[in-house]
Write an enzyme that holds these catalytic residues in place. Structure first.
Site, PDB file in Angstrom:
ATOM      1  N   ASP A 170       0.851  -1.194   0.000  1.00 47.78           N
ATOM      2  CA  ASP A 170       0.000   0.000   0.000  1.00 47.78           C
ATOM      3  C   ASP A 170       0.888   1.246   0.000  1.00 47.78           C
ATOM      4  OD1 ASP A 170      -1.866   2.115   0.613  1.00 47.78           O
ATOM      5  OD2 ASP A 170      -3.237   0.571   1.336  1.00 47.78           O
TER       6      ASP A 170
ATOM      7  N   SER B 249      -7.211   3.915  -1.330  1.00 45.48           N
ATOM      8  CA  SER B 249      -6.958   2.479  -1.234  1.00 45.48           C
ATOM      9  C   SER B 249      -8.221   1.644  -1.446  1.00 45.48           C
ATOM     10  CB  SER B 249      -6.331   2.133   0.115  1.00 45.48           C
ATOM     11  OG  SER B 249      -5.055   2.716   0.189  1.00 45.48           O
TER      12      SER B 249
ATOM     13  N   GLU C  63      -0.882  -8.009   2.100  1.00 38.54           N
ATOM     14  CA  GLU C  63      -0.681  -6.563   2.004  1.00 38.54           C
ATOM     15  C   GLU C  63       0.434  -6.077   2.927  1.00 38.54           C
ATOM     16  OE1 GLU C  63      -3.555  -3.854   3.679  1.00 38.54           O
ATOM     17  OE2 GLU C  63      -3.107  -2.310   2.193  1.00 38.54           O
TER      18      GLU C  63
ATOM     19  N   HIS D  71       2.290   8.844   4.381  1.00 40.94           N
ATOM     20  CA  HIS D  71       1.444   9.955   4.834  1.00 40.94           C
ATOM     21  C   HIS D  71       2.187  10.781   5.884  1.00 40.94           C
ATOM     22  CE1 HIS D  71      -2.364   9.232   2.830  1.00 40.94           C
ATOM     23  NE2 HIS D  71      -2.303   7.945   3.133  1.00 40.94           N
TER      24      HIS D  71
ATOM     25  N   ASP E  48      -1.263  -0.175  -4.772  1.00 36.85           N
ATOM     26  CA  ASP E  48      -2.538   0.445  -5.152  1.00 36.85           C
ATOM     27  C   ASP E  48      -2.335   1.881  -5.632  1.00 36.85           C
ATOM     28  OD1 ASP E  48      -1.762   1.180  -2.591  1.00 36.85           O
ATOM     29  OD2 ASP E  48      -3.744   0.879  -1.674  1.00 36.85           O
TER      30      ASP E  48
END
Ligand code: MG
Ligand code: ZN
Length: 360
Positions: free
Chosen positions: A42, A83, A250, A259, A297
């Site tokens: 991710d 996502s 994942e 982030h 993603d």
């Protein structure tokens, strides 16, 4: 002249196939896909991978993948995907609106590749380092208009038929507005539900679920070998059934660290994901009928590598945003049919190709 050219190309092709991996996997195009391990980092753009590679002295296990491609990540309603839409695209082959789980842009539920595998009698599994109800894993078994509906998503686990899951999210199953306890419901449906995998030996009997944190798992530096161990447990347990398996793994928190614009955090998460990739590739190499596809993603943070050193294993990074970006993401593949993941494609094309190899 033509003959000489032909000879030249023949030698090139032979030289290209001289290494062992190419002999075994890549050149053997008729080799059947029995198992699929689909791994999603991710927020893992190319620079996240390269930062991890540099910090690791110049190499990663992901480099053992023999083929690479690129995927376009935009969603149905936004150039920059989230996502939920990204997960839905990778799980079902449908572009949808940001925030939506397992539904197309008209709010119609769409079947995921995991659900098709389940119907076809394959063993199915999900491993994540966030809550198992979070957007990416949810897109493989749930259908909700909004990714924030964690309790509704947890309830869908019971009807999904998923044979194996490991992640966080215990509270979404047990501390709920409706006072129901979905861990107990899963147990009534024959699941072994546990809260840690530390002492669990592979293979486990299916169905099996591990809810190893109330919410998300801790970050990589505090998680030990949770992710590689969960992948090992998943592969051995799903393979033991002998019917072929579909496993989604994942590396969830590369995104969180992006982030947060944390260079160290991104690197830790990428290296952790890469250890899980090693487990998958080792199995695929031994097994011969296992396709491994690794992608992302979307990219998170607009991470740019400004400088670095293989000698010192250091990278100097600049982030350009606290959000996601629209850049294409890399696809890495290994095993039978892996050559089909080269070139530039829509993210939705990836599950379509996997489906076709499995005969769905
Ligand atoms: Mg995710
Ligand atoms: Zn994100």
């Amino acid at each position: 002249m033509k003959k000489i050219l032909f000879l030249f190309f023949a030698i090139l092709i032979l030289a290209g196939c001289a290494n062992k991996q190419c002999d075994k996997d890549v050149c053997n195009k008729s080799s059947k896909v029995k198992n699929v391990i689909f791994m999603i980092g991710d927020g893992m753009g190319l620079n996240q991978v390269y930062a991890g590679m540099t910090a690791n002295g110049g190499h990663l296990n992901i480099e053992r993948c023999t083929h690479t491609g690129l995927a376009k990540t935009y969603s149905a309603n936004s150039y920059i995907t989230d996502s939920a839409a990204g997960g839905t695209a990778l799980a079902s082959g449908n572009k949808t609106n940001n925030g939506m789980i397992g539904m197309n842009a008209d709010s119609v539920a769409v079947k995921s590749i995991l659900e098709m595998a389940e119907e076809a009698g394959m063993a199915t599994g999900l491993v994540a380092t966030v809550r198992i109800t979070h957007a990416t894993p949810a897109a493989f078994y749930a259908h909700q208009i909004n990714r924030g509906m964690y309790e509704e998503i947890a309830a869908e686990m019971l009807t999904s038929g998923v044979d194996f899951f490991v992640g966080g999210g215990r509270n979404n199953f047990e501390v709920r507005k409706d006072s129901l306890n979905y861990s107990d419901s899963l147990r009534n449906a024959n699941y072994d539900i546990v809260y840690s995998i530390d002492l669990i030996e592979a293979p486990v009997l299916l169905p099996f679920g591990a809810l190893c944190a109330d919410g998300d798992m801790p970050k990589a530096s505090e998680r030990g070998d949770f992710l590689p161990k969960a992948v090992d447990l998943a592969i051995k347990s799903l393979d033991a059934r002998g019917e072929g398996f579909f496993l989604m793994v994942e590396g969830s928190q590369i995104d969180y660290q992006g982030h947060g614009n944390s260079t160290e955090g991104v690197i830790d998460e990428v290296l952790d994901f890469d250890r899980a990739i090693k487990v998958a590739l080792d199995f695929a190499e031994r097994n011969g009928n296992t396709l491994v596809v690794i992608t992302a993603d979307h990219e998170t943070g607009g991470m740019t590598i400004m400088n670095g050193s293989y000698v010192d294993s250091t990278v100097v990074v600049q982030f350009n945003t606290g959000g996601h970006t629209g850049t294409m993401v890399p696809i890495y593949s290994y095993g039978p049919q892996c050559a089909k993941f080269t070139g530039i494609m829509e993210n939705t094309e990836i599950p379509f190709r996997i489906k076709s190899f499995l005969g769905f």
